[in-house]
Write a protein that holds these residues in place. Structure first.
Motif, PDB file in Angstrom:
ATOM      1  N   ALA A 180       0.660  -1.028   0.293  1.00 35.11           N
ATOM      2  CA  ALA A 180       0.078   0.042  -0.182  1.00 35.11           C
ATOM      3  C   ALA A 180       0.702   1.177  -0.133  1.00 35.11           C
ATOM      4  O   ALA A 180       0.566   2.264  -0.742  1.00 35.11           O
ATOM      5  N   THR A 181       1.988   1.292   0.573  1.00 36.02           N
ATOM      6  CA  THR A 181       3.133   2.779   0.556  1.00 36.02           C
ATOM      7  C   THR A 181       3.091   2.224  -0.781  1.00 36.02           C
ATOM      8  O   THR A 181       3.751   3.860  -0.856  1.00 36.02           O
ATOM      9  N   MET A 182       3.604   1.592  -1.446  1.00 36.45           N
ATOM     10  CA  MET A 182       4.053   1.756  -3.204  1.00 36.45           C
ATOM     11  C   MET A 182       3.408   2.131  -3.237  1.00 36.45           C
ATOM     12  O   MET A 182       3.826   2.760  -4.800  1.00 36.45           O
ATOM     13  N   ALA A 183       2.472   1.604  -3.258  1.00 32.83           N
ATOM     14  CA  ALA A 183       1.097   2.166  -3.949  1.00 32.83           C
ATOM     15  C   ALA A 183       0.994   3.323  -4.538  1.00 32.83           C
ATOM     16  O   ALA A 183       0.836   3.832  -5.802  1.00 32.83           O
ATOM     17  N   ASN A 184       0.734   3.802  -3.116  1.00 32.62           N
ATOM     18  CA  ASN A 184       0.789   5.238  -2.692  1.00 32.62           C
ATOM     19  C   ASN A 184       1.875   6.094  -3.630  1.00 32.62           C
ATOM     20  O   ASN A 184       1.537   7.614  -4.030  1.00 32.62           O
ATOM     21  N   VAL A 185       2.673   6.071  -3.442  1.00 31.13           N
ATOM     22  CA  VAL A 185       3.869   6.347  -3.902  1.00 31.13           C
ATOM     23  C   VAL A 185       3.867   6.065  -5.607  1.00 31.13           C
ATOM     24  O   VAL A 185       4.317   7.990  -6.080  1.00 31.13           O
ATOM     25  N   PHE A 186       3.220   5.467  -6.456  1.00 33.58           N
ATOM     26  CA  PHE A 186       3.187   5.271  -7.794  1.00 33.58           C
ATOM     27  C   PHE A 186       1.555   6.504  -7.596  1.00 33.58           C
ATOM     28  O   PHE A 186       1.673   6.565  -8.927  1.00 33.58           O
ATOM     29  N   ILE A 187       0.956   6.016  -7.292  1.00 36.60           N
ATOM     30  CA  ILE A 187      -0.858   7.101  -7.257  1.00 36.60           C
ATOM     31  C   ILE A 187       0.001   8.567  -7.781  1.00 36.60           C
ATOM     32  O   ILE A 187      -0.030   9.161  -8.414  1.00 36.60           O
ATOM     33  N   ALA A 188       1.505   9.368  -6.458  1.00 40.78           N
ATOM     34  CA  ALA A 188       1.027   9.856  -7.027  1.00 40.78           C
ATOM     35  C   ALA A 188       2.305  10.319  -7.766  1.00 40.78           C
ATOM     36  O   ALA A 188       1.738  11.967  -8.504  1.00 40.78           O
ATOM     37  N   VAL A 189       2.926   9.635  -8.308  1.00 41.21           N
ATOM     38  CA  VAL A 189       3.664  10.525  -9.123  1.00 41.21           C
ATOM     39  C   VAL A 189       2.868   9.781 -10.088  1.00 41.21           C
ATOM     40  O   VAL A 189       3.633  10.637 -11.398  1.00 41.21           O
TER      41      VAL A 189
END
Length: 117
Positions: free
Chosen positions: A105-114
């Motif tokens: 979920a943390t990595m998904a959050n990063v990729f969503i942001a970028v």
């Protein structure tokens, strides 16, 4: 206003680094079933929440467009992360699936942001 927004973006990135760093440093322990949520992970998630809310407010106050759907998805993921980390923070070991879900979920959050424009 730009300096203030950039300051909070930097703090937001520090929160992400704390949460993701806590996850990555324990990947070996996760494989062995001995991983646990450290204080840095909880504080990183809380930092992300506080700075994210401030960033949305500052961007709206500066009349910059805010993608509310994107922010809602990121907030939902962060609430899941915070819930898991907060509830299981005192346990000696955390289930592999719960620990992996926080990292995912943390990595998904990063990729969503970028990537979500």
């Amino acid at each position: 206003m730009d300096v203030l927004i950039h300051l909070f973006v930097g703090l937001h990135i520090i929160g992400i680094a704390s949460l993701l760093g806590g996850f990555l440093t324990q990947m070996k322990a996760m494989g062995e079933g001995t991983a646990r949520f450290g204080p840095a992970m909880l504080h990183g998630a809380l930092t992300m929440l506080v700075t994210g809310v401030i960033l949305v407010g500052l961007n709206q106050a500066d009349d910059q467009p805010v993608n509310n759907i994107k922010i809602g998805v990121k907030l939902a993921l962060l609430i899941v992360i915070l819930g898991l980390v907060y509830v299981k923070r005192d346990e000696e070991t955390v289930d592999k699936r719960a620990f992996g879900l926080v990292g995912l979920a943390t990595m998904a959050n990063v990729f969503i942001a970028v990537l979500w424009t």
